[in-house]
Design a protein around this motif. Structure first.
Motif, PDB file in Angstrom:
ATOM      1  N   VAL A  78      11.108  20.133 -14.254  1.00  0.00           N
ATOM      2  CA  VAL A  78      12.448  19.659 -14.603  1.00  0.00           C
ATOM      3  C   VAL A  78      12.321  18.868 -15.902  1.00  0.00           C
ATOM      4  CG1 VAL A  78      14.477  18.351 -13.852  1.00  0.00           C
ATOM      5  CG2 VAL A  78      12.943  19.352 -12.133  1.00  0.00           C
ATOM      6  N   TYR A  79      13.181  19.196 -16.852  1.00  0.00           N
ATOM      7  CA  TYR A  79      13.127  18.491 -18.130  1.00  0.00           C
ATOM      8  C   TYR A  79      14.549  18.195 -18.596  1.00  0.00           C
ATOM      9  CZ  TYR A  79      12.297  17.442 -23.022  1.00  0.00           C
ATOM     10  OH  TYR A  79      12.267  16.818 -24.244  1.00  0.00           O
ATOM     11  N   ILE A 109      15.337  14.089  -8.246  1.00  0.00           N
ATOM     12  CA  ILE A 109      16.724  14.537  -8.062  1.00  0.00           C
ATOM     13  C   ILE A 109      16.756  15.730  -7.098  1.00  0.00           C
ATOM     14  CG2 ILE A 109      18.710  15.554  -9.260  1.00  0.00           C
ATOM     15  CD1 ILE A 109      17.787  13.995 -11.782  1.00  0.00           C
ATOM     16  N   PHE A 110      15.677  16.522  -7.124  1.00  0.00           N
ATOM     17  CA  PHE A 110      15.649  17.756  -6.318  1.00  0.00           C
ATOM     18  C   PHE A 110      14.826  17.600  -5.043  1.00  0.00           C
ATOM     19  CE2 PHE A 110      16.556  18.794 -10.656  1.00  0.00           C
ATOM     20  CZ  PHE A 110      17.593  19.707 -10.550  1.00  0.00           C
ATOM     21  N   THR A 134       9.088   9.461 -16.044  1.00  0.00           N
ATOM     22  CA  THR A 134      10.331  10.223 -16.232  1.00  0.00           C
ATOM     23  C   THR A 134      10.248  11.587 -15.541  1.00  0.00           C
ATOM     24  OG1 THR A 134       9.507  10.977 -18.379  1.00  0.00           O
ATOM     25  CG2 THR A 134      11.002   9.097 -18.379  1.00  0.00           C
ATOM     26  N   LYS A 135       9.029  12.110 -15.471  1.00  0.00           N
ATOM     27  CA  LYS A 135       8.842  13.393 -14.772  1.00  0.00           C
ATOM     28  C   LYS A 135       9.235  13.222 -13.297  1.00  0.00           C
ATOM     29  CE  LYS A 135       5.079  16.548 -13.659  1.00  0.00           C
ATOM     30  NZ  LYS A 135       3.664  16.829 -13.825  1.00  0.00           N
ATOM     31  N   LYS A 136       8.782  12.106 -12.706  1.00  0.00           N
ATOM     32  CA  LYS A 136       9.077  11.830 -11.301  1.00  0.00           C
ATOM     33  C   LYS A 136      10.571  11.558 -11.110  1.00  0.00           C
ATOM     34  CE  LYS A 136       6.905   9.570  -7.470  1.00  0.00           C
ATOM     35  NZ  LYS A 136       6.176   8.435  -6.998  1.00  0.00           N
ATOM     36  N   MET A 137      11.149  10.815 -12.051  1.00  0.00           N
ATOM     37  CA  MET A 137      12.581  10.494 -11.967  1.00  0.00           C
ATOM     38  C   MET A 137      13.409  11.789 -11.906  1.00  0.00           C
ATOM     39  SD  MET A 137      14.628   8.658 -15.090  1.00  0.00           S
ATOM     40  CE  MET A 137      14.728  10.066 -16.207  1.00  0.00           C
TER      41      MET A 137
END
Ligand SMILES: O=P(O)(O)OC[C@H]1O[C@H](OP(=O)(O)OP(=O)(O)O)[C@H](O)[C@@H]1O
Length: 230
Positions: A64-65, A54-55, A47-50
């Protein structure tokens, strides 16, 4: 005062935003069953990579969280709809408190210097009466013990809502819509930029592009919810 409140609640009971069942006295916005069903995004490598993706290739971001998954018929959509369009501002506080409990163990934003909301255009602010991320942001800034900075990042042109737009349109719609009024105030700072929902990231990328005009700034991002398709 309490008996009066009790009498009032007989005629106007608080109901769960999701399932419409009557809330107990210690419940707020969601009944215990729906609260347990809140679709919290488990923060792990995937999920961190997902979220970072985005950026990727657009703007550099530190962390990003995003707190909750948002989908068409789910609890998150109902909560955010009430927050944005039904004047239920305290849902921002409710989500902020629950999110801080989650991020406590992650120690994600321990080095940020301030929290900055994605601003609304002044016309939309006037219509809505409040920025839906403010209460959430205040909870977060208290938790991190850093200032909540209003009025430095401004939305200068009135863009149409992103909600009904496709990916490409969202990026052109969000292009160059923000302006920093006080560059010095953010110099050398690690800024935590917050919004309610991230979909394509067009809005947040556009904010970051403007923020990156500030010398030696670092940006992290936090949103109440993430969705692939709003
Ligand atoms: O990641 P993105 O693709 O940019 O989408 C996310 C943005 O879209 C929504 O804004 P919108 O202007 O639609 O909000 P509104 O409901 O207040 O019009 C939401 O509040 C985010 O700011």
């Amino acid at each position: 005062m309490k008996p009066l409140k009790d009498v009032f609640s007989i005629f106007f009971p608080n109901i769960c935003v999701n399932c419409q069942s009557r809330l107990l006295r210690n419940e707020q916005f969601l009944c215990i069953v729906c609260l347990n069903d809140l679709p919290v995004i488990i923060y792990n490598d995937t999920t961190k990579k997902m979220l970072q993706n985005i950026f990727f290739g657009k703007v550099p971001v530190q962390n990003v969280y995003s707190f909750l998954y948002f989908n068409k018929y789910g609890i998150t959509k109902k909560l955010i709809h009430e927050l944005k369009y039904k004047k239920e501002q305290n849902i921002g506080t409710f989500l902020g408190r629950r999110m801080c409990y989650e991020i406590e163990k992650l120690k994600l934003f321990s080095d940020v210097d301030c929290v900055l909301p994605v601003p609304l255009h002044k016309n939309k602010l006037r219509l809505r009466g409040y920025n839906q991320v403010d209460k959430f942001g205040v909870v977060l800034s208290n938790y991190l013990q850093v200032p909540y900075i209003l009025g430095v990042l401004k939305r200068v042109s009135r863009s149409e809502t992103q909600t009904l737009k496709q990916r490409f349109e969202r990026f052109s719609n969000a292009d160059s819509k923000f302006h920093i009024s006080d560059v010095d105030c953010l110099k050398n700072k690690h800024v935590l930029l917050i919004d309610d929902v991230i979909t394509t990231g067009a809005t947040l990328v556009s904010c970051c592009e403007e923020l990156l005009k500030v010398k030696n700034i670092k940006i992290s991002v936090c949103t109440m919810a993430y969705t692939e398709n709003e």
